[in-house]
Design an enzyme around this catalytic site. Structure first.
Site: not given
Ligand code: ATP
Ligand code: MG
Length: 735
Positions: A599-601
């Protein structure tokens, strides 16, 4: 010295460039700006093409005698009785449909009556007296549209047709010819004038210039009335009586409007795709209506033909029949009253729960929020699934892809997440594209039994639905979600699944003869999905502060995430939850592959408490998996490895979770903390489920204050931590 010269030379050069360059730049860009503004204004003018013009009251309406009314009423009395009979029964879907059908029949009979009334004296004369007034009105409206200009450029001649219900007077014909010639003369072209007669118009006449029709006929007035008939709610069981009254009021106070619309002609129809000509000023995405009442949406504009998809049945659309512009971009109803309902891609209810009152509409394609309107993802959206909230946390406004082979629990994760939004003031939209109808019904029932349907709208286009509807379903869902987002609310939208959506779009594109690219998908499929997913956002406070979190789902073939559609959507989203069929079959459910999921953010949105307790979870799990694989080859294990293995097995076990049982995030943190601190070390993995249940129960009932502290507090300070450790020790002792 040299440097000084260089600087002076440079300054002189800069000055010259500034003085002369400025003018040139202004000339180039100034012109362009003016041109762009002009074009925008023109486009706006076309967009605002009035569908219906206001009444003009320059004459007194013809009166209809009571005899006529009575005669007509007698003719339809049978129908009234029929409708009134329905009124006594419960207003279920079937009856509603019967009433609607009867209304249409009634309408046809009434139309015949009206035709009879206007064909006889004195109404025949009266309606003819109105002709010159109608013409005055038409002449104030006629204009050359950009489409006509384009046509004139190529052909130098514009067709003008006058169709009337009866022969027009010579003066009237002269006036029309003069006005049309003058109009086309202003742009330097000629006209070809045609006069036609058509008794089905009942009364009045219409003027067609190019593709634009200025219609002042009685049949058009009736058509508009019929449209309003089918639009009106049919809940009211007194509908029949009211309808008749309304209808005769309409005929008695007949007051012709001039309706302006554009026409085209069907060239070919096949496989739900229709090619047409005419419709000079049509825009991409606009809705068109066929003579039989079916509607479609324009998806392809070429120089001499226009391609559209048909929403409903296309068997009775004939080649050569008329098509008319509806005057708006494809849109769907949005709003609160859609919550709790199952609708199709056009927003029509399909759950048998009755009529959906008309509400606000939004276009299905809408510009995504600009950068300035967004703020970074910062608030968590809890899924209630341990493996996700701890390892791949999702934030509000994020786009997180759920990807995996078939039957790996993708839909289950989405549905559980919706169930977990209960009481969290988040609206949910579930878009089922090409799913089985039984599955949609099951999801609906599940959501209902968990009390989650009240805040959820399901948009379903089953696998048997047309490719056109499958194609627009996610866009309709996004439009419904945007309504809430721009009203400052939080929305979760699930697209289940975009692989099927891509297949539907491929079908449409191939039928529209567009060139195909990789895996036979059209080249713009990336653009299609990115413009859909870009609409998810976390709006800044100035822009209203709402958010749209998107969970698109993609199905892979044999775990191949490097296929065309998966790579596309992976690159558009802010991370992915990868579901592994091997893990799923081993019994690890939800089968989240921790190594490939990211989950990048969402990390920024995760609660500090969870971040703290799950900090080293990912590495520990990775280490466990590596050791486990390695262990298959050797037998000598030292104590440290043994310990890492058993604690890894326990952690993996702790992340297992059944369906429809979301866990509150403080409890999740508590469990992970307890297992990582070694409180479950003495257990065998099989006892983990029981341990978990008891732990939750113990803290919920016996250590309420501590749990509340975890819920409200952010970070685990040293005091709370020692309290927690003490409580866990006590719990362990009581096991
Ligand atoms: P499809 O590819 O058909 O859309 P899918 O990937 O969406 O499948 P689901 O329909 O969600 O998968 O689940 C497949 C099966 O796995 C279902 O029978 C479901 O009950 C089961 N399942 C999913 N998640 C879990 C879970 N956490 N625990 C137990 N069973 C589960
Ligand atoms: Mg599924």
């Amino acid at each position: 010295m040299e440097i000084q010269y260089v600087i002076i030379n440079f300054l002189i050069l800069a000055l010259i460039l500034f003085i002369f360059g400025r003018k040139t730049v202004r000339r180039i860009f100034g012109d362009r700006r003016v041109r762009i503004e002009q074009e925008l204004n023109e486009a706006e003018a076309i967009e605002n093409l009035p569908e219906e013009e206001e009444t003009f009251e320059a004459f007194s309406a013809p009166e209809i005698s009571d005899d006529c009314v009575n005669e007509a009423a007698a003719a339809v009395s049978e129908k009234i009785e029929q409708i009134e009979q329905f009124g006594e029964r419960e207003c279920r879907e079937v009856h509603r449909e019967m009433i609607a059908d009867a209304r249409i029949e009634l309408f046809e009979e009434m139309k015949a009556q009206v035709a009879k009334i206007f064909s006889a004296s004195p109404y025949y004369e009266k309606i003819r007296e109105l002709d010159s007034v109608v013409l005055d009105n038409i002449l104030t409206k006629i204009k050359i549209t950009p489409g006509d200009m384009a046509y004139l450029k190529h052909k130098d001649i514009l067709y003008v047709t006058i169709t009337s219900a009866y022969p027009l007077s010579p003066e009237l014909m002269d006036r029309i010819e003069k006005a049309a010639t003058e109009l086309v003369d202003t742009v330097g072209g000629k006209i070809s004038l045609w006069f036609l007669e058509d008794s089905s118009l009942i009364g009045g006449f219409k003027l067609r210039i190019g593709d634009t029709v200025y219609d002042g006929t009685i049949s058009e007035e009736l058509y508009q009335f019929r449209k309003s008939l089918t639009r009106d709610p049919i809940e009211n069981t007194d509908a029949a009586g009211e309808l008749i009254k309304e209808f005769f009021d309409k005929a008695k106070n007949f007051n012709p409007h001039v309706h302006v619309y554009q026409l085209g002609r069907v060239m070919t129809v096949s496989d739900g795709i229709c090619w047409m000509d005419g419709l000079a000023d049509i825009m991409y995405g606009e809705v068109i209506e066929f003579e039989c009442g079916e509607r479609g949406m324009v998806l392809d504009i070429q120089q001499n033909r226009i391609g559209c998809v048909i929403f409903g049945e296309y068997e009775h659309i004939e080649s050569g029949s008329r098509v008319r512009r509806v005057g708006r971009i494809a849109s769907v109803p949005v709003g609160e009253n859609l919550l709790g309902r199952v609708v199709d891609a056009l927003g029509n209810p399909i759950d048998g729960e009755g009529y959906l009152p008309p509400s606000e509409r939004r276009p299905i394609e809408f510009k995504a929020p600009a950068i300035l309107e967004r703020s970074p993802v910062s608030r968590p959206l809890h899924t209630g699934i341990k493996a996700i909230d701890a390892l791949v946390p999702i934030g509000k406004g994020q786009r997180e892809l759920i990807i995996g082979d078939r039957q790996t629990g993708k839909t289950a994760i989405a549905v559980d997440t919706i169930i977990n939004q209960k009481g969290k003031n988040t609206v949910c939209i579930y878009v089922a594209i090409g799913q089985k109808e039984t599955l949609v019904a099951e999801i609906r029932d599940r959501l209902k039994s968990h009390g989650a349907l009240d805040y959820t709208t399901i948009i379903a286009v089953p696998a048997s639905g047309s490719a056109a509807l499958q194609y627009i379903a996610p866009f309709s869902g996004a439009a419904m979600a945007e309504y809430f987002m721009y009203a400052g609310r939080d929305v979760l939208i699930v697209y289940d699944d975009l692989s099927k959506h891509a297949v539907a779009y491929r079908e449409l594109s191939l039928l529209l003869h567009r060139p195909s690219g990789r895996e036979a998908y059209p080249g713009d499929i990336f653009y299609l999905h990115s413009r859909l997913l870009e609409r998810a956002a976390n709006l800044s406070a100035e822009a209203g502060g709402g958010s749209m979190t998107a969970l698109p789902i993609i199905e892979t073939q044999a775990g191949d995430i490097s296929a065309y559609i998966p790579t596309n959507v992976i690159s558009i989203t802010d991370g992915q939850i990868f579901l592994d069929s091997e893990l799923f079959n081993e019994g690890q459910r939800p089968a989240v592959n921790v190594g490939l999921s990211v989950s990048r953010v969402g990390g920024a949105a995760q609660r500090k408490l969870m971040k703290q307790v799950s900090g080293d979870l990912r590495t520990r799990l990775a280490q466990y998996r590596e050791l486990k694989e390695f262990m298959q080859f050797g037998s000598d294990i030292d104590d440290a490895t043994m310990k890492a293995l058993s604690s890894g097995a326990l952690l993996t076990e702790a992340l297992k979770q059944g369906r429809y049982s979301p866990v509150d995030d403080s409890l999740q943190a508590l469990l992970i903390f307890a297992v990582s601190e070694g409180f479950a070390d003495s257990l065998s993995p099989a006892d983990m489920a029981q341990f978990e249940e008891r732990l939750y129960r113990y803290f919920k009932y016996e250590r309420k204050e501590l749990l509340e502290k975890l819920e409200t507090g952010n970070k685990l300070d040293s005091k709370t931590k020692s309290e927690l450790l003490a409580a866990l020790k006590e719990f362990k002792a009581g096991l």
